[in-house]
Design an enzyme around this catalytic site. Structure first.
Site, PDB file in Angstrom:
ATOM      1  N   TYR A 271     -10.363   6.481  -8.780  1.00 40.83           N
ATOM      2  CA  TYR A 271      -9.170   5.685  -8.424  1.00 40.83           C
ATOM      3  C   TYR A 271      -8.158   5.684  -9.568  1.00 40.83           C
ATOM      4  O   TYR A 271      -6.950   5.862  -9.353  1.00 40.83           O
ATOM      5  CB  TYR A 271      -9.648   4.268  -8.102  1.00 40.83           C
ATOM      6  CG  TYR A 271      -8.616   3.312  -7.567  1.00 40.83           C
ATOM      7  CD1 TYR A 271      -8.243   3.331  -6.224  1.00 40.83           C
ATOM      8  CD2 TYR A 271      -8.043   2.356  -8.398  1.00 40.83           C
ATOM      9  CE1 TYR A 271      -7.315   2.411  -5.730  1.00 40.83           C
ATOM     10  CE2 TYR A 271      -7.119   1.439  -7.908  1.00 40.83           C
ATOM     11  CZ  TYR A 271      -6.756   1.474  -6.574  1.00 40.83           C
ATOM     12  OH  TYR A 271      -5.838   0.563  -6.095  1.00 40.83           O
TER      13      TYR A 271
ATOM     14  N   LYS B 191      -4.361   7.051  -9.472  1.00 43.99           N
ATOM     15  CA  LYS B 191      -3.240   6.126  -9.691  1.00 43.99           C
ATOM     16  C   LYS B 191      -2.421   6.518 -10.925  1.00 43.99           C
ATOM     17  O   LYS B 191      -1.202   6.328 -10.948  1.00 43.99           O
ATOM     18  CB  LYS B 191      -3.755   4.684  -9.789  1.00 43.99           C
ATOM     19  CG  LYS B 191      -4.372   4.157  -8.487  1.00 43.99           C
ATOM     20  CD  LYS B 191      -3.380   4.206  -7.320  1.00 43.99           C
ATOM     21  CE  LYS B 191      -3.873   3.490  -6.084  1.00 43.99           C
ATOM     22  NZ  LYS B 191      -2.899   3.571  -4.971  1.00 43.99           N
TER      23      LYS B 191
HETATM   24  P1  NAP Z   1      -6.160  -2.275   2.227  1.00 38.47           P
HETATM   25  O1  NAP Z   1      -6.003  -3.691   2.654  1.00 38.47           O
HETATM   26  O2  NAP Z   1      -7.524  -1.696   2.139  1.00 38.47           O
HETATM   27  O3  NAP Z   1      -5.246  -1.363   3.169  1.00 38.47           O
HETATM   28  C1  NAP Z   1      -5.234   0.028   3.002  1.00 38.47           C
HETATM   29  C2  NAP Z   1      -4.252   0.649   3.966  1.00 38.47           C
HETATM   30  O4  NAP Z   1      -4.315   2.073   3.803  1.00 38.47           O
HETATM   31  C3  NAP Z   1      -4.602   0.348   5.412  1.00 38.47           C
HETATM   32  O5  NAP Z   1      -3.408   0.142   6.129  1.00 38.47           O
HETATM   33  C4  NAP Z   1      -5.281   1.629   5.877  1.00 38.47           C
HETATM   34  O6  NAP Z   1      -5.056   1.815   7.256  1.00 38.47           O
HETATM   35  C5  NAP Z   1      -4.557   2.688   5.060  1.00 38.47           C
HETATM   36  N1  NAP Z   1      -5.362   3.902   4.908  1.00 38.47           N
HETATM   37  C6  NAP Z   1      -6.514   4.042   4.208  1.00 38.47           C
HETATM   38  N2  NAP Z   1      -6.980   5.295   4.329  1.00 38.47           N
HETATM   39  C7  NAP Z   1      -6.107   5.957   5.130  1.00 38.47           C
HETATM   40  C8  NAP Z   1      -6.054   7.277   5.648  1.00 38.47           C
HETATM   41  N3  NAP Z   1      -7.007   8.189   5.367  1.00 38.47           N
HETATM   42  N4  NAP Z   1      -5.024   7.617   6.441  1.00 38.47           N
HETATM   43  C9  NAP Z   1      -4.060   6.698   6.752  1.00 38.47           C
HETATM   44  N5  NAP Z   1      -4.053   5.444   6.296  1.00 38.47           N
HETATM   45  C10 NAP Z   1      -5.073   5.071   5.502  1.00 38.47           C
HETATM   46  O7  NAP Z   1      -5.504  -2.035   0.786  1.00 38.47           O
HETATM   47  P2  NAP Z   1      -4.344  -2.841   0.021  1.00 38.47           P
HETATM   48  O8  NAP Z   1      -5.004  -3.784  -0.906  1.00 38.47           O
HETATM   49  O9  NAP Z   1      -3.310  -3.301   0.965  1.00 38.47           O
HETATM   50  O10 NAP Z   1      -3.777  -1.654  -0.894  1.00 38.47           O
HETATM   51  C11 NAP Z   1      -2.572  -0.954  -0.597  1.00 38.47           C
HETATM   52  C12 NAP Z   1      -2.234  -0.060  -1.776  1.00 38.47           C
HETATM   53  O11 NAP Z   1      -2.087  -0.859  -2.954  1.00 38.47           O
HETATM   54  C13 NAP Z   1      -3.321   0.959  -2.106  1.00 38.47           C
HETATM   55  O12 NAP Z   1      -2.735   2.163  -2.531  1.00 38.47           O
HETATM   56  C14 NAP Z   1      -4.071   0.316  -3.243  1.00 38.47           C
HETATM   57  O13 NAP Z   1      -4.702   1.273  -4.049  1.00 38.47           O
HETATM   58  C15 NAP Z   1      -2.927  -0.369  -3.968  1.00 38.47           C
HETATM   59  N6  NAP Z   1      -3.367  -1.464  -4.816  1.00 38.47           N
HETATM   60  C16 NAP Z   1      -3.981  -2.569  -4.298  1.00 38.47           C
HETATM   61  C17 NAP Z   1      -4.363  -3.589  -5.137  1.00 38.47           C
HETATM   62  C18 NAP Z   1      -5.034  -4.835  -4.648  1.00 38.47           C
HETATM   63  O14 NAP Z   1      -5.402  -5.678  -5.500  1.00 38.47           O
HETATM   64  N7  NAP Z   1      -5.180  -5.041  -3.363  1.00 38.47           N
HETATM   65  C19 NAP Z   1      -4.140  -3.475  -6.517  1.00 38.47           C
HETATM   66  C20 NAP Z   1      -3.515  -2.348  -7.011  1.00 38.47           C
HETATM   67  C21 NAP Z   1      -3.124  -1.356  -6.142  1.00 38.47           C
HETATM   68  P3  NAP Z   1      -6.130   2.358   8.329  1.00 38.47           P
HETATM   69  O15 NAP Z   1      -7.489   1.916   7.876  1.00 38.47           O
HETATM   70  O16 NAP Z   1      -5.649   1.735   9.589  1.00 38.47           O
HETATM   71  O17 NAP Z   1      -5.952   3.837   8.325  1.00 38.47           O
END
Ligand code: NAP
Length: 238
Positions: A146, A150
């Site tokens: 990851y 990133k």
């Molecule tokens: P999440 O709740 O797990 O949501 C992930 C999203 O990505 C879902 O809409 C999922 O949709 C989509 N996705 C995953 N694999 C996919 C694929 N193969 N094709 C198409 N869509 C896909 O994650 P989140 O926390 O909202 O994170 C969003 C972004 O922010 C990510 O890049 C994550 O790394 C980054 N981030 C998050 C955090 C945190 O604390 N939450 C911190 C730093 C960075 P489907 O399952 O419907 O496909």
């Protein structure tokens, strides 16, 4: 266009961009969740369409951008937000878990930005906003795959910013800290409570915190900002 719009941060970003007056193309694999979000946006007076796509498939990502441009006539703002985790300590991390995370979290961003660049240049306007993570800045035990993806997003976005600056296309990164979504829920409430205590602002972030940052970078007013990493983490990394 917002990837990963079916839940979490991407959902908040899509709602915010729709509120800002943009027509939003909602992308993820879960068609039902995207349809629900489209209905929510439309009932609030906004405009959205749905495109399901598995971002692990590079050809599908390329085709998706082409069809968005041909259906909508243009693509002004691309938010590459979708991401996955496959955590494990380095010594036990499999090649498959490394490749899967790099494929979804980095390669798809490369393919999407490459496909979006020409239509954006044609329109002499573009906003590419890629969602990284503080993990890409400082690393995190158990997240070699990851963190690599990133950090890769950051280097790639700075390069894109330099390559397309003269064409009216900006490219920036938002690096979230701990945001309350399904991705972090998996860590359990005890870990999250401890994490919140260590954050200078003493709370976990919400999707809306990231959406505000994206809204700014997508705006006309951010036209002189490119190649930047905007960390939205309650002061964790400073
Ligand atoms: P999440 O709740 O797990 O949501 C992930 C999203 O990505 C879902 O809409 C999922 O949709 C989509 N996705 C995953 N694999 C996919 C694929 N193969 N094709 C198409 N869509 C896909 O994650 P989140 O926390 O909202 O994170 C969003 C972004 O922010 C990510 O890049 C994550 O790394 C980054 N981030 C998050 C955090 C945190 O604390 N939450 C911190 C730093 C960075 P489907 O399952 O419907 O496909």
């Amino acid at each position: 266009m917002v990837t990963g719009a079916s839940r979490g941060i991407g959902r908040s970003i899509a709602l915010r961009l729709a509120e800002d007056g943009h027509r939003v193309v909602l992308v993820a694999r879960s068609a039902d969740a995207l349809d629900t979000l489209r209905a929510e946006i439309e009932s609030a007076g906004g405009s959205a369409s749905v495109a399901t796509c598995d971002l692990a498939d590079g050809t599908a990502v390329n085709d998706l951008i082409e069809s968005v441009v041909s259906d909508e006539g243009r693509l002004d703002i691309l938010v590459n937000n979708a991401g996955i985790t496959r955590d494990g300590l380095m010594l036990r991390m499999s090649d498959e878990d490394f490749d899967e995370v790099l494929n979804v979290n980095l390669r798809s961003v490369f393919v999407a930005c490459r496909a979006a660049a020409r239509p954006m240049m044609r329109g002499r306007f573009g906003r590419m906003i890629n969602i990284s993570s503080v993990t890409g800045l400082i690393g995190n035990p158990g997240q070699a795959n990851y963190a690599a993806a990133k950090a890769g997003i950051i280097g790639m976005t700075k390069t894109i910013a330099k390559e397309f600056a003269s064409k009216g296309v900006t490219a920036n990164v938002v690096a979230p800290g701990f945001i309350q979504t399904e991705m972090t829920e998996a860590l359990g409430s005890a870990v999250l409570e401890e994490a919140a205590k260590r954050i200078p602002l003493k709370r976990l972030g919400q999707g809306e915190d990231i959406a505000h940052a994206v809204s700014y970078l997508a705006s006309e007013g951010a036209g002189y900002v490119t190649g930047q990493v905007l960390t939205v983490d309650g002061g964790m990394v400073c």
